[in-house]
Design a protein around this motif. Structure first.
Motif, PDB file in Angstrom:
ATOM      1  N   ASP A  90       0.761  -1.145   0.000  1.00  0.00           N
ATOM      2  CA  ASP A  90      -0.030  -0.120   0.104  1.00  0.00           C
ATOM      3  C   ASP A  90       0.831   1.335  -0.019  1.00  0.00           C
ATOM      4  OD1 ASP A  90      -2.869  -1.362   1.085  1.00  0.00           O
ATOM      5  OD2 ASP A  90      -0.757  -2.286   1.941  1.00  0.00           O
ATOM      6  N   LYS A 108      -6.770  -2.484  -1.799  1.00  0.00           N
ATOM      7  CA  LYS A 108      -7.099  -1.147  -1.196  1.00  0.00           C
ATOM      8  C   LYS A 108      -8.752  -1.194  -0.860  1.00  0.00           C
ATOM      9  CE  LYS A 108      -6.474   3.900  -2.688  1.00  0.00           C
ATOM     10  NZ  LYS A 108      -6.250   4.616  -3.651  1.00  0.00           N
ATOM     11  N   HIS A 109      -9.493  -1.751  -1.482  1.00  0.00           N
ATOM     12  CA  HIS A 109     -10.915  -1.712  -1.256  1.00  0.00           C
ATOM     13  C   HIS A 109     -11.242  -2.129   0.149  1.00  0.00           C
ATOM     14  CE1 HIS A 109     -15.193  -1.682  -1.717  1.00  0.00           C
ATOM     15  NE2 HIS A 109     -15.258  -2.998  -1.361  1.00  0.00           N
ATOM     16  N   GLN A 162      -8.671  -2.762   2.571  1.00  0.00           N
ATOM     17  CA  GLN A 162      -7.864  -1.581   3.736  1.00  0.00           C
ATOM     18  C   GLN A 162      -8.860  -0.545   3.865  1.00  0.00           C
ATOM     19  OE1 GLN A 162      -5.672  -2.613   5.198  1.00  0.00           O
ATOM     20  NE2 GLN A 162      -3.677  -2.676   4.030  1.00  0.00           N
ATOM     21  N   GLU A 163      -9.635   0.012   2.762  1.00  0.00           N
ATOM     22  CA  GLU A 163     -10.473   1.222   2.918  1.00  0.00           C
ATOM     23  C   GLU A 163     -11.802   0.767   3.822  1.00  0.00           C
ATOM     24  OE1 GLU A 163      -8.451   3.896   1.790  1.00  0.00           O
ATOM     25  OE2 GLU A 163     -10.713   4.546   2.058  1.00  0.00           O
ATOM     26  N   LYS A 197     -10.210   0.931   7.424  1.00  0.00           N
ATOM     27  CA  LYS A 197     -10.100   2.223   7.796  1.00  0.00           C
ATOM     28  C   LYS A 197     -11.492   2.941   8.160  1.00  0.00           C
ATOM     29  CE  LYS A 197      -7.481   6.299   6.071  1.00  0.00           C
ATOM     30  NZ  LYS A 197      -7.111   6.972   4.952  1.00  0.00           N
ATOM     31  N   LEU A 198     -12.258   2.614   7.271  1.00  0.00           N
ATOM     32  CA  LEU A 198     -13.688   3.580   7.599  1.00  0.00           C
ATOM     33  C   LEU A 198     -14.388   2.970   8.878  1.00  0.00           C
ATOM     34  CD1 LEU A 198     -14.654   4.032   3.805  1.00  0.00           C
ATOM     35  CD2 LEU A 198     -14.240   5.740   5.266  1.00  0.00           C
ATOM     36  N   LYS A 228      -6.056   1.694   9.324  1.00  0.00           N
ATOM     37  CA  LYS A 228      -5.751   0.236   8.756  1.00  0.00           C
ATOM     38  C   LYS A 228      -5.131  -0.588   9.532  1.00  0.00           C
ATOM     39  CE  LYS A 228      -3.897   2.320   5.111  1.00  0.00           C
ATOM     40  NZ  LYS A 228      -3.181   2.468   3.818  1.00  0.00           N
ATOM     41  N   GLN A 249     -19.882   7.019   5.540  1.00  0.00           N
ATOM     42  CA  GLN A 249     -18.930   6.056   5.461  1.00  0.00           C
ATOM     43  C   GLN A 249     -19.493   4.766   4.839  1.00  0.00           C
ATOM     44  OE1 GLN A 249     -17.835   6.012   9.377  1.00  0.00           O
ATOM     45  NE2 GLN A 249     -16.035   7.198   9.063  1.00  0.00           N
ATOM     46  N   THR A 297     -19.714   5.229   1.153  1.00  0.00           N
ATOM     47  CA  THR A 297     -18.523   5.228   0.343  1.00  0.00           C
ATOM     48  C   THR A 297     -18.252   3.855   0.322  1.00  0.00           C
ATOM     49  OG1 THR A 297     -17.839   6.984   1.702  1.00  0.00           O
ATOM     50  CG2 THR A 297     -16.191   5.861   0.576  1.00  0.00           C
TER      51      THR A 297
END
Lengths: 144, 481
Positions: free
Chosen positions: A45, B154-155, B157-158, B161-162, B167, B186, B189
């Motif tokens: 990342d 990334k999805h 991880q998002e 995070k959200l 993360k 959120q 998103t």
């Protein structure tokens, strides 16, 4: 200039967490244009994260057999094969960023010799001393 | 290559900077045939000791720091163990938010494993130049695939995070629930990113199925062996990753034990100790050691579940099972991972579309009521067990952690052993063995994050030795090559 400082290592393994300490000290100084991050280890990342910066400063612990208390080196973008690992090196991060996005920020790695990697959250005096010097060096470079 | 002597052990040393020290030795019998393989790992014993004396409510913050790869799994297993100590059921919205975070972890971890670690083997070839057989090599040769991998991870991880605020090392699950709500913004998103994520995993599935068709013989034989399986299931036997009870199956998929509450795991799992490894050797107590070897993780979970409760993933499961109810080849871990990503995406969507996901009813009091607590989740790599014993003040007196890589310890040995039988001929290591040993280990995606580092000191090497311990043959690769 946008600068990212990444301190990484296992902060539950005494001196391995010294990068986190350096980042905390830099955050305390609230240097303009400087963003700080910490991580257990560098993962893919970061190849995305670093693209938004002009310069990346990596701070890591080094093995006890290292010849100097701390040292600084330019990071050369590249990529190494890792058999079963999930981590990247600073060069991997910049190399992957360059491959994915066509360019990568300039990178510098500060390595700080660790002495105690047992479980715990304390730094050995020599490692802490070296970290203080690294903080000062980074501040000087950023203010130059 | 070293000079041949009379040795009969092969040593493979896939040790890495921060994920711990590990090596593999392959042992030959008196006739020079492979009869054993040992995967040695520095494990969590020291960490368990490190936790003693802490207040149990600190454990969800302490235990994830063993690992930068699956901290969310440790966080959730720890929080569940603490819930058991409080003796209170956490609010449903809190449970949903924890599960949503876990789905993010499954997506990001499986995407990393498939696209970044395994896809270069599959798409560039096991015997392609090692220096190029990595994600950067993949970007150069198959840029669209590599980018999809980055975006899918990334999805995941998002989502983490959200939901959790960060993360890694999110402090969001706490004993008694969670400490942060999910806002409608959120939620929206995350939902917005779902169609693209489904598309990316469908692409990966097509890619992998194509590989299976083109390399059927190697796929079916790759690290293939009979074993038992363990994992969580829902009350009706469906795949479960966050909660549920334990199920154990044999090599044919027959259920040995079912709906075992997490707190009773010690009645079914025993742990052996070997003098040559710090790693524990869990086994199914009923079958003894080492016959009670079992596998955990994606392959095990799909082998033992009755079905999957979401439609797309269940359809994929039926296709996965088309050639047999139980898949024994380690290669099927990759396919299983992708099916689990489909499930995680579907399940995340279900959770997000439930109005309770944005509720503020997320926490109950967390004073200690019970002297011990067990928390189990299905981490990306397999069943993760946290077991804490506390005194009346809530101070931790003892900790037992069994991690996925530990459960798979015996199985990884078996996988390497199976492979070595093909690649050790006349007391020599055959060309291609190192690549395939790496690949069979990657099937299990072991995570050895418990140890610290020794940068530059971690080569990969295979040594062939005999019963006397002298080196016969060596293959070696440094990380920089």
């Amino acid at each position: 200039m946008k600068v990212l400082v990444i301190g990484y290592g296992n902060d539950s393994r005494n001196d391995d967490g010294i990068g986190w300490h350096v980042v905390a000290e830099l955050q305390r100084r609230q240097l303009p244009g400087v963003t700080c991050a910490t991580a257990h280890q560098l993962e893919v990342d970061f190849a995305e994260t670093v693209r938004d910066f002009d310069r990346v400063i990596f701070v890591d612990a080094a093995i006890p057999e290292s010849p100097r208390p701390w040292w600084r080196e330019e990071v050369v973008p590249g990529f190494r094969s890792h058999a079963v690992a999930h981590f990247l090196t600073p060069g991997d991060v910049l190399g992957l960023c360059q491959t994915l996005h066509g360019s990568a920020p300039r990178g510098v790695l500060f390595s700080i010799r660790g002495h105690d990697f047992n479980f715990g959250t304390n730094f050995s005096p020599a490692t802490r001393q070296a970290a203080d010097e690294v903080v000062q060096q980074i501040v000087t470079e950023l203010q130059a | 290559m070293s000079t041949a002597t009379d040795s009969r052990t092969i040593l493979i040393n896939p040790v890495t900077r921060i994920e711990g020290h590990a090596k593999i030795t392959i042992h030959l019998d008196e006739r020079g045939e492979v009869n054993d393989a040992r995967f040695h790992v520095v494990e969590f014993r020291g960490f368990e000791k490190f936790c003693e004396g802490r207040h149990y409510t600190e454990m969800p913050q302490i235990t994830p720091r063993t690992c930068g790869i699956c901290p969310v799994s440790h966080l959730l297993a720890s929080a569940k163990a603490c819930d058991a100590i409080t003796g209170r059921e956490i609010p449903r919205p809190a449970k949903m938010l924890r599960e949503l975070m876990h789905m993010g972890q499954i997506i990001q971890s499986h995407a990393l494993s498939f696209f970044h670690l395994s896809a270069p083997d599959l798409l560039l070839g096991f015997d392609s130049e090692p220096a190029l057989r990595n994600i950067v090599g993949l970007v150069h040769q198959k840029p669209d695939i590599a980018v999809k991998g980055v975006l899918l991870r990334k999805h995941g991880q998002e989502i983490i995070k959200l939901v959790g605020g960060r993360k890694i090392h999110a402090d969001f699950p706490v004993p008694g629930g969670v400490n942060k709500t999910l806002t409608p913004e959120q939620r929206d998103t995350i939902l917005k990113g779902m169609p693209a994520a489904f598309e990316m995993v469908s692409f990966a599935l097509d890619l992998l199925k194509g590989y299976h068709k083109a390399h059927l013989a190697e796929v079916e034989d790759f690290g293939s062996f009979d074993s038992n399986y363990m994992g969580l299931v829902q009350p009706d036997g469906a795949l479960e990753l966050y909660d549920g009870n334990l199920r154990f199956c044999d090599a044919k998929g027959e259920i040995l034990h079912d709906q075992i509450p997490p707190a009773q795991y010690l009645d079914y799992i025993a742990e052996a100790v070997e003098p040559w490894s710090y790693m524990k050797f869990p086994y199914l107590e009923r079958l003894g050691y080492p016959t009670g070897m079992y596998r955990v993780g994606p392959l095990a979970r799909l082998n033992l579940c009755s079905h999957i409760a979401t439609p797309r993933a269940n359809a994929e499961l039926q296709e996965w099972r088309a050639k047999g109810r139980v898949r024994t080849s380690s290669f099927y871990y990759h396919w299983a991972r992708l099916i689990e990503i489909v499930y995680a995406l579907e399940r995340a969507e279900q959770l997000l579309r439930d109005p309770a996901i944005t509720s503020t009813d997320i926490l109950v009091p967390n004073d200690p009521q019970n002297p011990e607590g067990v928390g189990i989740v299905e981490a990306p790599r397999g069943t993760l067990i946290h077991h804490y014993w506390v005194n009346k003040d809530g101070r931790v007196e003892k900790v037992n952690l069994i991690v996925s890589t530990g459960h798979n310890n015996l199985a990884m040995n078996k996988g390497v052993q199976h492979l070595a039988k093909k690649y050790v001929k006349a007391k020599k290591l055959q060309e291609g063995m190192l690549n395939r040993v790496e690949a069979v280990i990657r099937c299990y995606d072991p995570c050895l994050s418990c140890a610290t580092h020794a940068v530059g000191k971690m080569p990969i090497a295979i040594e062939l030795q005999d019963a006397g311990g002298a080196v016969l043959d060596t293959l070696r690769r440094d990380p920089s090559s």
